[in-house]
Design a protein around this motif. Structure first.
Motif, mmCIF file in Angstrom:
data_model
loop_
_atom_site.group_PDB
_atom_site.id
_atom_site.type_symbol
_atom_site.label_atom_id
_atom_site.label_comp_id
_atom_site.label_asym_id
_atom_site.label_seq_id
_atom_site.Cartn_x
_atom_site.Cartn_y
_atom_site.Cartn_z
ATOM 1 N N LEU A 114 79.329 -25.684 -55.389
ATOM 2 C CA LEU A 114 78.871 -26.178 -56.698
ATOM 3 C C LEU A 114 78.364 -25.001 -57.537
ATOM 4 N N ASP A 115 77.606 -24.110 -56.913
ATOM 5 C CA ASP A 115 77.112 -22.915 -57.622
ATOM 6 C C ASP A 115 78.274 -22.029 -58.064
ATOM 7 N N THR A 117 81.353 -22.983 -58.615
ATOM 8 C CA THR A 117 82.053 -23.687 -59.696
ATOM 9 C C THR A 117 81.342 -23.468 -61.029
ATOM 10 N N PHE A 118 80.016 -23.591 -61.008
ATOM 11 C CA PHE A 118 79.238 -23.392 -62.244
ATOM 12 C C PHE A 118 79.447 -21.976 -62.785
ATOM 13 N N ASP A 137 82.985 -21.686 -64.156
ATOM 14 C CA ASP A 137 83.072 -22.408 -65.437
ATOM 15 C C ASP A 137 82.475 -21.559 -66.561
ATOM 16 N N LEU A 165 86.479 -26.364 -64.146
ATOM 17 C CA LEU A 165 87.328 -26.546 -62.965
ATOM 18 C C LEU A 165 87.351 -28.027 -62.591
ATOM 19 N N VAL A 185 87.242 -29.976 -60.183
ATOM 20 C CA VAL A 185 87.006 -30.054 -58.737
ATOM 21 C C VAL A 185 87.031 -31.497 -58.233
#
Lengths: 93, 156
Positions: A41-42, A44-45, A48, A55, A57
Motif C-alpha cells: 500500500l505504501d 502504491t502510494f 501514484d 495504479l 491495484v
C-alpha cells in the motif's frame, strides 16, 4: 532523469527497507522481496505520487483472486514498470 | 464521545464530498471508565483514542463519498503527533482532508483542534473494502444516520 525502473526500485527499497541490490526487474514484489500487503500500500502510494497515476491495484487483485491472472504481470518489478509506463502513456494521450 | 464504545464523533460541522474534506465535532466526556486508568489522579485522553477520532472522521468522509457501500479500515498512521494533553470536557474540532485517493485506499491528512489550538495531527492511510459482515454494515449505517450522513430509509 531516472528511468521508471530506477524510480520504482528506489521506492520499493526505501518504503520496505530492502537493499537496492536485492531488487531486480525479475523480482516478484511479494514472493521474492516478501513485501506484505500494508507495505505494498505504501509502495502504491509512492508510485501514484511519483508518476501522477492511480495504479488499479483493486482491479489487479480482483483478477488474481478470480483466477483470471496469475499476478506476475503486475507484481514482477519489470512488469510493474511496464504497467506504469502504459498508464502514463494513456494519460498523455 | 462515548469512549468505551469507540463512538468518537458527535456531529458533522461541514463536509465537502467533492473535495473530500470534513470538519466534525467531538466532545470529550467529563466521565468515562477510560479515565479510571488513564490516568489515576490525572485524567487525560489517551493518544490512541485521539488517533481513532481522526481516523473515524476520515472514514466517515470516505463512506459519505462512496454512499456507505464500502468500509474504510485504518491501515497505517504516519507522523502522528500529540502536541498537548486533552482533558475531560474539551471540545475538539476534527478535520480530515484527502491527500490522495488511490485504488482501494486513501491517504488522509487529519488534525484535532481545541479552542483554536492544534493538539494532534497525523497522516492516515485508510484501506477501503466491502463490509465484512452485515452486522457491521448495519451498525455503521446507524452511526451514519446519527451523524446525519444518511436518512432513516438509507440507514437500513
Amino acid at each position: 532523469m531516472a528511468s521508471t525502473y530506477e524510480t520504482v526500485a528506489g521506492i520499493i527499497s526505501s518504503t520496505s527497507d530492502i537493499p537496492l541490490e536485492r531488487i531486480t526487474p525479475q523480482s516478484h514484489v511479494m514472493k521474492d522481496l516478501e513485501v506484505d500487503s500494508l507495505a505494498f500500500l505504501d509502495i502504491t502510494f509512492e508510485i501514484d505520487q511519483a508518476f501522477g497515476i492511480k495504479l488499479p491495484v483493486e482491479d489487479w487483485m480482483g483478477r488474481v483472486n478470480e483466477g483470471k491472472d496469475k499476478g506476475d504481470e503486475y507484481f514482477i518489478v519489470g512488469n510493474l514498470c511496464s504497467q506504469i509506463d502504459s498508464l502514463r502513456a494513456a494519460l498523455a494521450e | 464521545m462515548r469512549l468505551e464504545n469507540f463512538q468518537m464523533l458527535d456531529e458533522v460541522e461541514t463536509i465537502d464530498v467533492e473535495r473530500l474534506s470534513i470538519v466534525a465535532i467531538a466532545r470529550v466526556p467529563y466521565e468515562s471508565p477510560v479515565f479510571d486508568g488513564h490516568f489515576p489522579g490525572y485524567r487525560i485522553m489517551p493518544g490512541v483514542l485521539l488517533l481513532e477520532t481522526m481516523a473515524q472522521a476520515a472514514g466517515y468522509l470516505l463512506m459519505a463519498q462512496n454512499g456507505f457501500a464500502r468500509m474504510p479500515f485504518f491501515a497505517s498512521a504516519k507522523t502522528a503527533n500529540f502536541r498537548s494533553f486533552v482533558l475531560p470536557g474539551s471540545v475538539l474540532k476534527v478535520k480530515a482532508d484527502c491527500l490522495h485517493a488511490g485504488s482501494g485506499y486513501a491517504v488522509m491528512t487529519t488534525s484535532l483542534e481545541c479552542e483554536g489550538t492544534r493538539v494532534s495531527d497525523a497522516q492516515l492511510t485508510m484501506r477501503t473494502i466491502a463490509f465484512p459482515t452485515p452486522a457491521l454494515e448495519q451498525h455503521v449505517r446507524r452511526e451514519g444516520q446519527r451523524l446525519g450522513f444518511l436518512k432513516n430509509a438509507e440507514a437500513g
